[in-house]
Enzyme design. Sequence first.
Site, PDB file in Angstrom:
ATOM      1  N   ASN A  53       0.814  -1.218   0.000  1.00  0.00           N
ATOM      2  CA  ASN A  53       0.000   0.000   0.000  1.00  0.00           C
ATOM      3  C   ASN A  53       0.852   1.275   0.000  1.00  0.00           C
ATOM      4  O   ASN A  53       1.657   1.491   0.909  1.00  0.00           O
ATOM      5  CB  ASN A  53      -0.896  -0.036   1.254  1.00  0.00           C
ATOM      6  N   HIS A  99     -14.261  -4.581  10.930  1.00  0.00           N
ATOM      7  CA  HIS A  99     -13.897  -3.258  11.449  1.00  0.00           C
ATOM      8  C   HIS A  99     -15.130  -2.414  11.765  1.00  0.00           C
ATOM      9  O   HIS A  99     -16.001  -2.267  10.903  1.00  0.00           O
ATOM     10  CB  HIS A  99     -13.091  -2.478  10.416  1.00  0.00           C
ATOM     11  N   ARG A 149     -13.327  -5.241  15.538  1.00  0.00           N
ATOM     12  CA  ARG A 149     -12.285  -4.283  15.935  1.00  0.00           C
ATOM     13  C   ARG A 149     -12.928  -2.919  16.073  1.00  0.00           C
ATOM     14  O   ARG A 149     -13.587  -2.446  15.155  1.00  0.00           O
ATOM     15  CB  ARG A 149     -11.186  -4.245  14.866  1.00  0.00           C
ATOM     16  N   TYR A 188      -8.472   7.603  14.248  1.00  0.00           N
ATOM     17  CA  TYR A 188      -7.125   7.135  14.016  1.00  0.00           C
ATOM     18  C   TYR A 188      -7.093   5.692  13.539  1.00  0.00           C
ATOM     19  O   TYR A 188      -7.946   4.881  13.887  1.00  0.00           O
ATOM     20  CB  TYR A 188      -6.285   7.283  15.302  1.00  0.00           C
ATOM     21  N   ASP A 212      -6.883  -1.647  17.728  1.00  0.00           N
ATOM     22  CA  ASP A 212      -5.588  -1.441  17.073  1.00  0.00           C
ATOM     23  C   ASP A 212      -5.038  -0.072  17.474  1.00  0.00           C
ATOM     24  O   ASP A 212      -5.625   0.963  17.135  1.00  0.00           O
ATOM     25  CB  ASP A 212      -5.810  -1.508  15.549  1.00  0.00           C
ATOM     26  N   HIS A 236      -2.171   1.018  16.519  1.00  0.00           N
ATOM     27  CA  HIS A 236      -1.465   1.491  15.317  1.00  0.00           C
ATOM     28  C   HIS A 236      -0.106   2.133  15.599  1.00  0.00           C
ATOM     29  O   HIS A 236       0.206   3.210  15.082  1.00  0.00           O
ATOM     30  CB  HIS A 236      -2.374   2.461  14.552  1.00  0.00           C
ATOM     31  N   GLU A 295      -3.740  -4.440  19.561  1.00  0.00           N
ATOM     32  CA  GLU A 295      -2.822  -4.637  18.431  1.00  0.00           C
ATOM     33  C   GLU A 295      -1.839  -3.482  18.293  1.00  0.00           C
ATOM     34  O   GLU A 295      -2.209  -2.317  18.505  1.00  0.00           O
ATOM     35  CB  GLU A 295      -3.671  -4.753  17.154  1.00  0.00           C
ATOM     36  N   GLU A 302       1.974  -6.761  11.525  1.00  0.00           N
ATOM     37  CA  GLU A 302       1.520  -6.528  10.145  1.00  0.00           C
ATOM     38  C   GLU A 302       2.574  -5.838   9.289  1.00  0.00           C
ATOM     39  O   GLU A 302       2.532  -5.951   8.067  1.00  0.00           O
ATOM     40  CB  GLU A 302       0.198  -5.748  10.122  1.00  0.00           C
ATOM     41  N   ARG A 338       0.711 -11.216  13.307  1.00  0.00           N
ATOM     42  CA  ARG A 338      -0.200 -10.525  12.402  1.00  0.00           C
ATOM     43  C   ARG A 338       0.267 -10.469  10.953  1.00  0.00           C
ATOM     44  O   ARG A 338      -0.346  -9.771  10.129  1.00  0.00           O
ATOM     45  CB  ARG A 338      -0.362  -9.085  12.904  1.00  0.00           C
ATOM     46  N   ASP A 394      -6.265  -3.568   1.650  1.00  0.00           N
ATOM     47  CA  ASP A 394      -5.113  -3.482   0.743  1.00  0.00           C
ATOM     48  C   ASP A 394      -4.387  -4.812   0.547  1.00  0.00           C
ATOM     49  O   ASP A 394      -3.374  -4.860  -0.156  1.00  0.00           O
ATOM     50  CB  ASP A 394      -4.132  -2.372   1.165  1.00  0.00           C
ATOM     51  N   GLU A 417      -8.421 -11.479  10.017  1.00  0.00           N
ATOM     52  CA  GLU A 417      -9.015 -10.166   9.731  1.00  0.00           C
ATOM     53  C   GLU A 417      -9.623 -10.204   8.331  1.00  0.00           C
ATOM     54  O   GLU A 417      -9.001 -10.701   7.395  1.00  0.00           O
ATOM     55  CB  GLU A 417      -7.928  -9.084   9.795  1.00  0.00           C
ATOM     56  N   TRP A 450       1.898   6.808  12.211  1.00  0.00           N
ATOM     57  CA  TRP A 450       0.466   6.773  11.836  1.00  0.00           C
ATOM     58  C   TRP A 450      -0.131   5.443  12.203  1.00  0.00           C
ATOM     59  O   TRP A 450       0.456   4.414  11.956  1.00  0.00           O
ATOM     60  CB  TRP A 450       0.282   7.002  10.333  1.00  0.00           C
TER      61      TRP A 450
HETATM   62  O1  KDG Z   1      -1.809  -0.342   4.549  1.00  0.00           O
HETATM   63  C1  KDG Z   1      -1.951  -0.162   5.925  1.00  0.00           C
HETATM   64  C2  KDG Z   1      -3.149  -0.905   6.431  1.00  0.00           C
HETATM   65  O2  KDG Z   1      -3.090  -2.226   5.977  1.00  0.00           O
HETATM   66  C3  KDG Z   1      -3.262  -0.874   7.928  1.00  0.00           C
HETATM   67  O3  KDG Z   1      -3.433   0.450   8.345  1.00  0.00           O
HETATM   68  C4  KDG Z   1      -4.454  -1.704   8.400  1.00  0.00           C
HETATM   69  O4  KDG Z   1      -3.683  -1.660  10.675  1.00  0.00           O
HETATM   70  C5  KDG Z   1      -4.338  -2.183   9.805  1.00  0.00           C
HETATM   71  C6  KDG Z   1      -5.075  -3.397  10.158  1.00  0.00           C
HETATM   72  O5  KDG Z   1      -4.890  -3.870  11.283  1.00  0.00           O
HETATM   73  O6  KDG Z   1      -5.812  -3.904   9.313  1.00  0.00           O
HETATM   74 MG    MG Z   2      -3.308  -3.092  12.294  1.00  0.00          MG
END
Ligand code: KDG
Ligand code: MG
Length: 398
Positions: free
Chosen positions: A37, A122, A147, A159, A206, A208, A232, A258, A279, A312, A335, A398
């Site tokens: 992505n 989500h 989630r 966020y 999450d 993040h 997460e 991830e 993940r 993505d 997920e 982010w």
């Molecule tokens: O490309 C970034 C996303 O895949 C991500 O922000 C998604 O954190 C994510 C998740 O747990 O699905």
């Molecule tokens: Mg994530």
Amino acid sequence: MKIVDARVVLTSPGRNFVTLKVETDEGVTGLGDATLNGRELAVVGYLRDHVVPLLLGTDPYRIEDTWQALYRGAYWRRGPVTMAAIAAVDVALWDIKAKVAGLPLYQLLGGASRERVRTYGHASGRDIPELFDSIRARLAEGYPAIRVQTGVPGLERVYGVHHGATPDGARPVVEDWDTGAYLRSLPGVFDAVRQEFGPELTLLHDAHHRLTPIQAARLGKDLEPYDLFWLEDCTPAENQDGLRLVRRHTTTPLAIGEVFNTVFDYQTLVGEQLIDYVRSAVTHFGGVSPLRKLFDFAAQHQIKSAIHGPEDISPVGMAAAIHLDLAIHNFGIQEYAGHTPLTHEVFPHAYTFTDGYLHPGEAPGLGIELDEELASAHPYEPAYLPINRLQDGTIHDW
Ligand code: KDG
Ligand code: MG
């Protein structure tokens, strides 16, 4: 059998996807997902210029040898671009092998360890009423686990949630962030969700990568009364040692990985049982072959799978994930953010999503096709994930 052609297809049926199509002299073809992505073109170039020429003329049955040759032979190891490219080759070769065997891929991975694959979806909202509506929508779709992401008072955007193409494709959207406000507000959100939806609903969150280890420790502790399935990416885990501190302070289960792309990113995390779920996506971890090895390593430490499945990851990457989910013993949860109807048309697939559970289907191989004509009608559109700045302008994760 020999590989006679391999093409990289870049398409945007709502968002960008990179797909590798490998063709053999016997007419059997295989697909692999290499979507990264916001950095799609880098993988396209890596595959087209440096991988495809090496594949031509080779034996598609030699999956492990090809993987090792691409990983070790480049000399420059690891990294998301390299590992997404190798993943696409690995998955395409598994697809070919399973098609020739006349079996769905999960049969070559040991056969089904369960009847179906549990997912989570989500839910997000700027405030509690919007969040509740979103949770109800996911429940109506059948998701057994959700989630929960929500707005933070004083901040503009929710966020960790992104909304596809950036308005000015050439530049990422800039979001704002305040860790203190987030830490103060989130426990109240989960309290409200539990009061509305009861104790049974499986909830995840999450963070993040936005917290330091001590902030993550506090959050994990504050969320304990709400019985999360996991917290997460509570802190950026390139610093694996930082998770020791988080772990010492909380019994909230932790999920990480991830953005990881090899087993080396997990050595301390798994070896010391500092997390509960891994993940990584098939697409970003070098394919089915290495992810299977990671899951076997994780199983020794009672850690379970939780393959990354946002929008993505293309349906090709999703199909590969579902076969693996069905086959491994230490499956945790999958997920599943779903895709646009047009994406499903570009990638017709045998896998199904029913009552919140996925199944890979019984078609030989991955059970997925690529409609190249439709794909070419939806060309690449530059798009980036957002970036984050604190109130004083400092860039933040982010
Ligand atoms: O490309 C970034 C996303 O895949 C991500 O922000 C998604 O954190 C994510 C998740 O747990 O699905
Ligand atoms: Mg994530």
